[in-house]
Design an enzyme around this catalytic site. Structure first.
Site, PDB file in Angstrom:
ATOM      1  N   HIS A  54       2.376   4.892  -2.483  1.00  0.00           N
ATOM      2  CA  HIS A  54       0.961   5.106  -2.163  1.00  0.00           C
ATOM      3  C   HIS A  54       0.803   6.367  -1.300  1.00  0.00           C
ATOM      4  O   HIS A  54      -0.086   7.186  -1.536  1.00  0.00           O
ATOM      5  CB  HIS A  54       0.405   3.937  -1.320  1.00  0.00           C
ATOM      6  CG  HIS A  54       0.279   2.627  -2.020  1.00  0.00           C
ATOM      7  ND1 HIS A  54       0.778   1.459  -1.508  1.00  0.00           N
ATOM      8  CD2 HIS A  54      -0.331   2.285  -3.185  1.00  0.00           C
ATOM      9  CE1 HIS A  54       0.475   0.454  -2.314  1.00  0.00           C
ATOM     10  NE2 HIS A  54      -0.182   0.918  -3.342  1.00  0.00           N
ATOM     11  N   LYS A  67      -7.912 -13.329  -3.328  1.00  0.00           N
ATOM     12  CA  LYS A  67      -6.488 -13.017  -3.440  1.00  0.00           C
ATOM     13  C   LYS A  67      -5.799 -13.264  -2.100  1.00  0.00           C
ATOM     14  O   LYS A  67      -6.272 -12.784  -1.061  1.00  0.00           O
ATOM     15  CB  LYS A  67      -6.340 -11.549  -3.845  1.00  0.00           C
ATOM     16  CG  LYS A  67      -5.010 -11.200  -4.470  1.00  0.00           C
ATOM     17  CD  LYS A  67      -5.114  -9.824  -5.116  1.00  0.00           C
ATOM     18  CE  LYS A  67      -3.781  -9.130  -5.206  1.00  0.00           C
ATOM     19  NZ  LYS A  67      -3.914  -7.758  -5.711  1.00  0.00           N
ATOM     20  N   ARG A  72       2.279   4.928 -12.289  1.00  0.00           N
ATOM     21  CA  ARG A  72       3.741   4.855 -12.167  1.00  0.00           C
ATOM     22  C   ARG A  72       4.414   4.936 -13.518  1.00  0.00           C
ATOM     23  O   ARG A  72       5.454   5.552 -13.679  1.00  0.00           O
ATOM     24  CB  ARG A  72       4.147   3.554 -11.469  1.00  0.00           C
ATOM     25  CG  ARG A  72       3.787   3.527 -10.011  1.00  0.00           C
ATOM     26  CD  ARG A  72       3.903   2.159  -9.450  1.00  0.00           C
ATOM     27  NE  ARG A  72       2.976   1.262 -10.117  1.00  0.00           N
ATOM     28  CZ  ARG A  72       2.606   0.074  -9.658  1.00  0.00           C
ATOM     29  NH1 ARG A  72       3.120  -0.376  -8.542  1.00  0.00           N
ATOM     30  NH2 ARG A  72       1.749  -0.668 -10.310  1.00  0.00           N
ATOM     31  N   SER A 129       3.879  -2.845  -4.161  1.00  0.00           N
ATOM     32  CA  SER A 129       3.823  -3.675  -2.949  1.00  0.00           C
ATOM     33  C   SER A 129       4.334  -5.086  -3.229  1.00  0.00           C
ATOM     34  O   SER A 129       5.062  -5.666  -2.417  1.00  0.00           O
ATOM     35  CB  SER A 129       2.385  -3.767  -2.425  1.00  0.00           C
ATOM     36  OG  SER A 129       1.896  -2.504  -2.101  1.00  0.00           O
TER      37      SER A 129
HETATM   38  O1  PNS Z   1      -3.909  -1.860  -5.493  1.00  0.00           O
HETATM   39  P1  PNS Z   1      -4.611  -2.543  -6.638  1.00  0.00           P
HETATM   40  O2  PNS Z   1      -4.751  -4.030  -6.377  1.00  0.00           O
HETATM   41  O3  PNS Z   1      -3.972  -2.232  -7.978  1.00  0.00           O
HETATM   42  O4  PNS Z   1      -6.092  -1.914  -6.658  1.00  0.00           O
HETATM   43  C1  PNS Z   1      -7.025  -2.308  -7.633  1.00  0.00           C
HETATM   44  C2  PNS Z   1      -8.441  -1.844  -7.251  1.00  0.00           C
HETATM   45  C3  PNS Z   1      -8.826  -2.351  -5.884  1.00  0.00           C
HETATM   46  C4  PNS Z   1      -8.490  -0.349  -7.246  1.00  0.00           C
HETATM   47  C5  PNS Z   1      -9.399  -2.385  -8.352  1.00  0.00           C
HETATM   48  O5  PNS Z   1      -9.161  -3.755  -8.535  1.00  0.00           O
HETATM   49  C6  PNS Z   1     -10.869  -2.195  -8.002  1.00  0.00           C
HETATM   50  O6  PNS Z   1     -11.369  -1.100  -8.068  1.00  0.00           O
HETATM   51  N1  PNS Z   1     -11.528  -3.296  -7.601  1.00  0.00           N
HETATM   52  C7  PNS Z   1     -12.889  -3.284  -7.130  1.00  0.00           C
HETATM   53  C8  PNS Z   1     -13.780  -4.158  -8.004  1.00  0.00           C
HETATM   54  C9  PNS Z   1     -14.327  -3.363  -9.181  1.00  0.00           C
HETATM   55  O7  PNS Z   1     -14.922  -2.323  -9.023  1.00  0.00           O
HETATM   56  N2  PNS Z   1     -14.095  -3.906 -10.404  1.00  0.00           N
HETATM   57  C10 PNS Z   1     -14.490  -3.282 -11.644  1.00  0.00           C
HETATM   58  C11 PNS Z   1     -13.418  -2.342 -12.142  1.00  0.00           C
HETATM   59  S1  PNS Z   1     -13.940  -1.494 -13.609  1.00  0.00           S
END
Ligand code: PNS
Length: 162
Positions: free
Chosen positions: A17, A41, A90, A127
């Site tokens: 990150h 979560k 990744r 993570s």
């Molecule tokens: O580190 P992660 O868990 O892979 O991050 C995922 C994250 C937080 C970037 C993604 O789940 C997100 O943007 N969530 C916010 C909710 C949202 O906007 N959902 C619609 C996505 S199109």
């Protein structure tokens, strides 16, 4: 002034990150690292702890600040005048879902997503995997920034709490 967001769960922030955040900070005027508040979560670190760790490990980047958000990322972007979402990729396995989210976010709000390829030395780091290895007593010191490794060791206890 072009502002970008690096969103994620960051539970906790890894060297992978941090690499993406630092490289993104070199390309945009201002970066917001935004931690998703996801009450559904279960996380190892609270949102406040994750933000503290992010602030500590990005303290050397003057154009990076740390925030959090609930709900849709596009709403956070609109509220904070964010022009681009930056995501680390990744491997090809990340791509399908990331592309779908990028296209959805663009359709919802017009905000573009840029993909930053992970540096090869970090491309296996996640993570979730780091926590699993640490819980099993494996050495993850080289996968995390120093302060994060120390907090993870404290949280899990000797031999990862196992
Ligand atoms: O580190 P992660 O868990 O892979 O991050 C995922 C994250 C937080 C970037 C993604 O789940 C997100 O943007 N969530 C916010 C909710 C949202 O906007 N959902 C619609 C996505 S199109």
């Amino acid at each position: 002034m072009i502002r970008a967001v690096c969103p994620g769960s960051f539970d906790p922030v890894t060297n992978g990150h941090l690499d993406v955040i630092e490289r993104t900070a070199g390309l945009f005027d201002e970066i917001i690292v935004a931690v998703l508040v996801n009450e559904k979560k279960q996380s190892l670190f609270t949102v406040e702890e994750r933000m503290e760790m992010l602030a500590e490990v990005t303290a050397h980047c003057p154009n990076v600040r740390v925030s959090s958000f609930k709900g849709l990322l596009v709403d956070f972007c609109q509220q904070n005048d964010v022009r681009a979402i930056v995501k680390g990729l990744r491997a090809v396995t990340d791509f399908d879902y990331e592309l779908q989210m990028a296209q959805m976010n663009r359709r919802l709000s017009g905000v573009d997503t840029m993909f930053m390829s992970a540096s090869p030395e970090y491309s296996f780091i996640a993570s979730s995997l780091v926590k699993e290895v640490a819980r099993g007593g494996g050495d993850v010191a080289h996968l995390l920034p120093g302060p994060v490794f120390r907090r993870l060791s404290e949280r899990l206890g000797p031999r990862g709490g196992s």
